[in-house]
Structures are given as C-alpha cells and as structure tokens.
Design an enzyme around this catalytic site. Structure first.
Site, PDB file in Angstrom:
ATOM      1  NE  ARG A 178       0.773   1.489   4.279  1.00 45.42           N
ATOM      2  CZ  ARG A 178       2.059   1.804   4.241  1.00 45.42           C
ATOM      3  NH1 ARG A 178       2.640   2.088   3.105  1.00 45.42           N
ATOM      4  NH2 ARG A 178       2.770   1.860   5.354  1.00 45.42           N
TER       5      ARG A 178
ATOM      6  CD  GLU B 227       2.989   7.798   6.493  1.00 49.34           C
ATOM      7  OE1 GLU B 227       2.588   6.664   6.827  1.00 49.34           O
ATOM      8  OE2 GLU B 227       2.833   8.249   5.347  1.00 49.34           O
ATOM      9  CG  HIS B 228       4.759   7.777  12.129  1.00 49.62           C
ATOM     10  ND1 HIS B 228       5.218   6.641  12.766  1.00 49.62           N
ATOM     11  CD2 HIS B 228       5.606   8.006  11.105  1.00 49.62           C
ATOM     12  CE1 HIS B 228       6.310   6.205  12.141  1.00 49.62           C
ATOM     13  NE2 HIS B 228       6.553   7.007  11.135  1.00 49.62           N
TER      14      HIS B 228
ATOM     15  N   GLY C  89      11.582  -3.119   3.226  1.00 55.66           N
ATOM     16  CA  GLY C  89      12.170  -1.907   3.781  1.00 55.66           C
ATOM     17  C   GLY C  89      11.856  -0.652   3.006  1.00 55.66           C
TER      18      GLY C  89
ATOM     19  N   GLY D  35       8.765   0.947   2.880  1.00 53.42           N
ATOM     20  CA  GLY D  35       7.652   1.745   3.371  1.00 53.42           C
ATOM     21  C   GLY D  35       6.362   1.484   2.623  1.00 53.42           C
TER      22      GLY D  35
ATOM     23  CG  ASP E 164       1.018  -0.752   7.175  1.00 48.54           C
ATOM     24  OD1 ASP E 164       0.653   0.386   6.830  1.00 48.54           O
ATOM     25  OD2 ASP E 164       2.120  -0.983   7.706  1.00 48.54           O
TER      26      ASP E 164
ATOM     27  CB  SER F 202      13.817   2.197   7.517  1.00 51.13           C
ATOM     28  OG  SER F 202      13.509   2.219   8.895  1.00 51.13           O
TER      29      SER F 202
ATOM     30  CE  LYS G  87       6.400  -1.473   9.728  1.00 50.22           C
ATOM     31  NZ  LYS G  87       4.967  -1.160   9.862  1.00 50.22           N
TER      32      LYS G  87
ATOM     33  CE1 TYR H 108       5.367   2.325  12.572  1.00 49.35           C
ATOM     34  CE2 TYR H 108       5.073   1.207  14.666  1.00 49.35           C
ATOM     35  CZ  TYR H 108       4.554   1.695  13.486  1.00 49.35           C
ATOM     36  OH  TYR H 108       3.211   1.549  13.228  1.00 49.35           O
TER      37      TYR H 108
END
Length: 498
Positions: free
Chosen positions: A51, A57-58, A155, A157, A208, A250, A252, A260
């Site tokens: 996705r 975001e966050h 990684g 995103g 997600d 990155s 997670k 995170y």
C-alpha cells in the site's frame, strides 16, 4: 457469519484487471517452484497488496484515521498440506533460504532472529488465536508446505510485511476452514493481522493490514479505527500517484526500538503528560493511551478563540508542552509514577525505555494533531466541489505540509527521502511526501496524468539509474521501485490450475 466471503477467484483477470497478463508468469513460476520442492502443486493461492499511504503518517496507532490506497505490487502465497512441520520457501531461493517451524500454533516467535519467515509464523499464530477467541474448534493440525513470492520491496515503506501477513492469513483461513468473511475482516482479519505483526516486534497501528485486505480498484480508502471501518474516497480525475523507492532501507522489525517504537512510546508519554497538565488526576492521566483520547478534555478547555487558529489540540500542545526534550525523571515527576509502570507487559516499550531516557513530547504531539487534521481535509477535497485542477492543487498542498511535519516534527525522514521529494517538486509534482514509517523507503508524488511519463523519466534518470550504476538496483527490478499507480484491489484467494 454474515457478510461477503473473502473473494475466491478462478482467474487472474477478476483480481488484476488489465494487469493480469503481466502477473501470470509469477504465478506459474511459483507453482513450478512449489512442485519442484514439494512434489505437488499448491492447493490454493492467496495474494495481498502493498500500500501507499497518501496522507496520515504515524497517527493510526494514536487512533486517528488514515487515507491509503492499495498498489499493484503484492505478495503471493501458495500452500499445500504435507509433512509434520511448517516448511516455508521462496521463489527467490538464492535470496531467501528455506525455513522450517513447528506446526504448533502456540509456539513463540523468536524476535531476536529477524528472518522473513517470522511474518508467516506470526500470521499462523494470529489465525489460530483469533479462531480460539471466537470459539471455533481447533482443526486437526498437519504440516504445511508454503511457497512465497513478492514484488513489494522490503524496507521500502510500502508495507511488504503486511502484504505477507495478510496473504498468509487468508490462505491459512482457507486451508483450516475458518469461516471468516471479507466484511468481518474489516473488524477482525485486519485487526488480528495487525496484532499478529506485533509478534515480530513491531507495534503496528492497523492501517497497513486494513488497506491490504480491503483495497479496491480505482478507490482510495479513509480507514478509521475502534472499530475498524473504511470509507471510499474517489480521487479527482486526472490525478496519478508516482511511488519512488529511495533505496534507503528501514526494516521496521530491526530498527523499531530506536525509531518506530520510540515514537509510539513518545506519543503515549505525550498523551499522559498532556492529560496531567490539563488537570486530570494522575491515575487517570497515566491511563491515557492515545492523544485522540484527550480530545474531549482539550475541546472543553480550548474552545472558542483560543483554539480557533490552529485547532484546540495544537493550542494545548503549544501552551502546555515545552519544546525540546523531556527527561525520564521529568515525566515521572509529572505523572507521579515510574515510566515502566505505564508499559507493563509491553516488551517493545521495555526495550525503548532501556535504551532512551529523553523524549520529544511537544514535537511528536504537534505532528500527530496536525497530521490527523489533514486526513479529513484530504477526503473533503476529494468529495467536495471545484474543478479537478483545483482539487489536485489542494491535495498537493496537504501532502507538502505532511512532508514538512514528518521531517521537522516527527523526524522520520532522511536525506535520501528529502532528496527525492525535492527532485519531485522541481519536476512537476503537485505534492510529494514520504510514505510509510519513514527513515527510508518510498516517496509518493501527486502528478497530473499528462505529466506522468516525463516525470518518471526525470526521476529515473536523475535518481534511480545512479543506483543501478552503484549495483544497488537492477534493470529487472527498476519497475518495482519507481512506478505510477492508481488504487488496486485487496486480498483475495485464487484457485488456479497452473
């Protein structure tokens, strides 16, 4: 159980539409690899997409709605029964070696060993735990043979982890005869897959998994939580989203403690401290888990002119939380309790508290409240009046503001993401921002349809091709790392004779 069953298809066209021909070779390769390894073809295939989050975001783990869309990149899982264990293989055997786990659903996931098979194991545990919680009888458990193939870059995103967890969960529900439904998945499957992903050490908010399960061709989704629900958001005509992988990785699960999960802890502490400073009793303040929970208290105190400019939540943040860092001792004094007492039983938070003693509460809360306001604003633009060009311009501004907040307040950008965003804005993007957890991964840029080809050429030549020259990318994988996308379909089962 009421609801529309998770869709089962006998052809690729009903899932992929015009893109079916392009993915057929992947299914054939997976079937052949499975047969070569296990001596039989998969009895069922399942797929779930990655996705791209367009805005928000966050903030999902703070209880706020987000606005993602499913993309055409996905993970495919082929399963057959056999043996005594869970044997997991990958079409890309040179990259992902075979893994074997016990078939015991009650086993623990070894988060100390970060391997790709943990995501399948997390789904396996999640399916059985959810079935038990619903009172469904446990079926006879035999071994499973599993082959996986995915095009969502890890990684990046774009939620490769949720794609594998969701695809595996859908396949496992079918194999074991658990009668979950697509409608129930809105409140059940997307939620239990979010919980399941926490077995690998990531505090997932649920966005997600929800969009991977519920994506629909041509439609973005406003996903809200408690309970999980989704609303269609038709995008303005002439708008395309271009996703570009920065190739800054990155993972997670591997970097969660310092990135995170640290942000999750900081937001929880910000909520508790803000509650105390708003006058809540200390015991009640310590019980506040998300910034969204504070909205009624904040609204009562910051109504009228005081909250009219930036909104009541932001007004409270700017007045009550000081910039810079709060030490652990300062937070403990405000809350009249040790920090560990707020996170009892939370292993991920315990790792954070062991590693960090200073926390940025003002900036994290300011990001969450401002970003949360941008999500309904984005939806309202899409659903409102005005020309397509006016809508696209307004959406671009919201995306740019989101990027600035992610970069400056939440500090989840990085130099590579900043470079791609700057390049995108200089070459025709109406708006551009990081997407996903950040600290690497992808950007998403809003581009007018007529500008997409030229935009892709510029980003490919100026950012992506140098990565090929460095050996970090190949020509074969280029199209999975920079591509234009409209919203795509969500998770599905496929019974195919391949």
């Amino acid at each position: 159980m009421a609801g529309t069953p998770i869709s089962t298809h006998s052809d690729l066209e009903s899932v992929y539409g015009e893109g079916a021909a392009a993915v057929r070779d992947r299914y054939v390769a997976l079937s052949k690899a499975h047969h070569a390894r296990f001596g039989t073809k998969p009895e069922i295939f399942a797929r779930a997409p990655g996705r791209v989050n367009l805005i928000g975001e966050h903030i999902d783990y703070e209880g706020y709605g987000v606005l993602p869309m499913a993309i055409h990149l996905d993970t495919i899982v082929g399963v057959s029964r056999g043996g005594a264990d869970l044997t997991i293989t990958n079409v890309e055997a040179h990259k992902y070696g075979d893994l074997t786990f016990s078939a015991d659903p009650d086993q623990t996931v070894d988060v100390g060993k970060h391997n790709w098979g943990n995501y399948f194991l997390a789904a396996y545990k999640g399916v059985f735990e959810t079935a038990a919680a619903k009172g469904l009888p446990r079926p006879d458990i035999s071994g499973l043979n599993v082959t996986i193939q995915g095009t969502v870059p890890t990684g990046s995103g774009l939620s490769s982890s949720a794609a594998i967890v969701c695809a595996a969960s859908v396949a496992l529900m079918h194999v074991y005869g658990f009668d979950f439904t697509k409608e129930a998945s809105l409140g059940e499957v997307s939620e239990f897959t979010a919980r399941a992903e926490r077995y690998v050490g990531v505090t997932s908010g649920g966005m997600d998994q929800a969009i991977s399960m519920l994506g629909a061709r041509g439609i973005a989704k406003l996903v809200e939580f408690d309970p999980v629900r989704a609303h269609d958001v038709p995008l303005p005509a002439g708008a395309t989203f271009v996703i570009c992988n920065s190739l800054a990785v990155s993972n997670k699960a591997e970097s969660a403690t310092g990135r995170y999960n640290l942000r999750v802890v900081e937001c929880r502490l910000a909520a508790a401290v803000l509650a105390a400073l708003l006058g809540e009793r200390r015991e009640a303040a310590r019980a506040v888990r998300t910034l969204k929970q504070l909205e009624p208290v904040v609204a009562a105190r910051y109504s009228g002119p005081k909250g009219s400019t930036a909104g009541a939540p932001l007004a409270a943040v700017h007045e009550l939380l000081h910039p810079g860092t709060y030490s652990a001792a300062e937070v403990e004094e405000i809350l009249d309790a040790p920090l560990a007492s707020l996170f009892e039983g939370d292993a991920s938070a315990a790792l954070v508290l062991a590693a960090f003693r200073d926390f940025k509460l003002h900036d994290r809360a300011a990001h969450v409240y401002s970003e949360a306001a941008r999500v309904p604003a984005f939806r309202d633009v899409c659903l409102g009046h005005g020309s397509a060009d006016e809508k696209i311009a307004a959406l671009g501004k919201l995306m740019d503001d989101s990027q600035a907040s992610c970069r400056d307040l939440y500090e989840c950008s990085c130099k590579e993401l900043d470079q791609v965003v700057a390049l995108a804005k200089a070459n025709g993007a109406i708006g551009s921002r990081l997407t996903g957890a950040g600290w690497g991964g992808c950007t998403v840029s809003l581009v007018k349809d007529e500008d997409v080809d030229a935009f892709l050429r510029v980003l490919t030549e100026e950012y992506v091709r140098p990565l090929i020259a460095e050996g970090r990318l190949t020509e074969e994988t280029l199209s999975d790392n920079i591509f234009a996308s409209k919203p795509s379909s969500g998770a599905a089962l496929l019974k195919l004779d391949l």
